[in-house]
Design a protein around this motif. Structure first.
Motif: not given
Length: 483
Positions: A159-175
């Motif tokens: 891969f050229d780039v790795f994007i690190c992030y939190r996708s969903a909160d504790e309720n499953g909602n998108p961040t």
């Protein structure tokens, strides 16, 4: 039997152990048995409980630090050595749905076999023979898992780039991180930059296949991006697991300047290794465009073309973009410009290369209802320009209003509308800007002459007034966009 032994947690499931006597215990939740050589002191038992809690919550970095501190004081403690080995290899015990037994799953990959790990060997050396046998059995299973991961890893692409992030909160909602990361991902992939983005890259994969591709992406990527909008989301186990492994890779390979954080406000909440590198502060991009700047810089770094050769969106994203464009056009037609701006802003967040979205955002800023090939745009704006006033202060206010028009025509919305629209639209916008600018200069000339006939009351900055006026609108748009 009364249990006076200090409380100790199971390193597999985190359950509280039930002691049979001072030297042996069983976990009532997963059935794992423990045999100890010596009774533990209260302080040691509490330290082990903290370390085990980090481990069972998949906070491997925290577990490594805690177990390491214990070993510094008790180098012959088998439980701490075994816990440190499990943490280093990212072991999580997961219940098998077929047998209801807890089996090890690897969340990290290490080049060296666990059978050669110094802490595993110390755990066997310093533990009771029965406990040593259990450690050995588990280590052999982990070794087989690691070898299988490495085999699968050889089949994965770099891969050229790795994007690190939190996708969903504790309720499953998108961040919010997910929205920002998706916008960056869309821009990078449209430039031909191969990017690891978990919700796309891991889509359709089985859970057992996650680690090989994550490991390959982390250790092959040429650049690492951490999307970090809150301290809580930066330190969730999976996000921390990814950025801490990249940090370790940096130290092992002597890499520098190959990562950045996308944050908002202060950089103090970022991991220490990220604070010394140049990041992208979203507070400086109220109208968007950060993803374009990131992509342009990476194109230069990676030797990719900065020109879009054509790109596509997933059906679900395309449908959402189309919906927001339709909503925005409806609001424009009704003169609800702030709501229109919010809709176009959402479209831009999903697709930063959508010319119609940038054009709509520009029209909402200018508070015009119709583009009309550029001619109606010019007509609507020039009809609202002022060239006369009744007193000094009114002159200043009307100069600021006219100046606001020029300020918007130099904003990111205008530039990106020109950049991503079809050639005919881009040309019409450039012509419109020229005509409007000429009209503004003519009107301002009249206002300045009019101003000279009134007593001077204040000499504040006209441009500053226009900028404040425009920023007030942008802030209102951002507030509505978050609702």
């Amino acid at each position: 039997m009364k249990n006076d032994h200090p409380v100790t947690c199971c390193s597999r499931c985190g359950g509280t152990l039930e002691f049979i006597n001072g030297l042996s215990a069983v976990c009532p939740f997963c059935g794992c048995r423990y045999t100890f050589k010596d009774e533990k002191k209260q302080a040691l038992a509490l330290s082990l409980a903290r370390a085990n809690a980090y481990l069972t919550n998949c906070d491997y970095d925290g577990a490594i630090n805690e177990y390491g501190a214990i070993i510094a004081d008790y180098p012959e403690n088998a439980e701490a050595n075994w816990g440190l080995a499990l943490s280093r290899y990212g072991i999580e015990y997961v219940k098998d749905s077929r047998t209801d037994k807890l089996i090890p799953t690897c969340r990290r990959t290490v080049k060296q076999s666990i059978l050669q790990d110094e802490n595993y060997l110390a755990a066997v050396k310093y533990s009771d023979p029965k406990q040593a046998e259990l450690y050995t059995q588990q280590a052999k299973i982990i070794d087989r898992l690691q070898r299988e991961i490495k085999r699968k890893m050889s089949e994965e692409d770099d891969f050229d780039v790795f994007i690190c992030y939190r996708s969903a909160d504790e309720n499953g909602n998108p961040t919010r991180e997910r929205t920002v990361a998706r916008r960056i991902y869309n821009e990078l992939t449209s430039r031909g930059i191969k990017t690891f983005f978990s919700e796309v890259t891991l889509n359709g994969r089985l859970g057992d296949d996650y680690e090989p591709i994550i490991y390959k992406a982390l250790y092959s990527c040429k650049f690492f991006i951490l999307v970090a909008l809150s301290e809580e989301n930066i330190n969730t186990p999976w996000v921390k697991n990814e950025w801490s492994r990249y940090r370790d890779r940096q130290e092992e390979e002597g890499i520098s300047g190959a990562c950045c954080a996308v944050f908002e406000g202060s950089a103090l909440n970022l991991p220490p290794f990220m604070r010394s590198v140049q990041g992208v502060n979203l507070a400086k991009y109220p109208a968007g465009g950060y993803e374009i700047e990131i992509a342009d810089n990476l194109c230069t770094r990676l030797g990719k073309s900065k020109i879009n050769k054509g790109y596509s969106l997933g059906n679900d994203v395309y449908g959402d973009v189309k919906k927001y464009l339709t909503d925005g056009e409806t609001e424009l037609a009704c003169g609800r410009f702030i709501k229109a701006a919010a809709s176009f802003s959402k479209a831009v967040e999903l697709d930063g290369r959508c010319g119609d979205a940038w054009l709509g955002a520009l029209m909402a800023d200018l508070e015009v209802r119709s583009y009309g090939g550029g001619k109606k745009l010019v007509q609507e704006i020039t009809d609202r320009l002022y060239d006369t006033a009744s007193d000094y202060n009114e002159c200043r206010e009307r100069l600021a209003f006219n100046g606001r028009i020029i300020y918007i025509l130099n904003s990111a919305n205008y530039k990106n509308a020109v950049k991503y629209s079809k050639n005919t639209v881009a040309t019409a916008l450039e012509v419109a800007k020229t005509e409007i600018t000429q009209s503004v200069k003519k009107c301002n000339g009249e206002l300045n002459r009019c101003m000279q006939s009134f007593p001077a009351e204040d000499s504040g900055s006209t441009y500053g007034g226009a900028k404040d006026f425009y920023n007030g609108i942008v802030n209102r748009i951002r507030r509505i966009g978050k609702q």
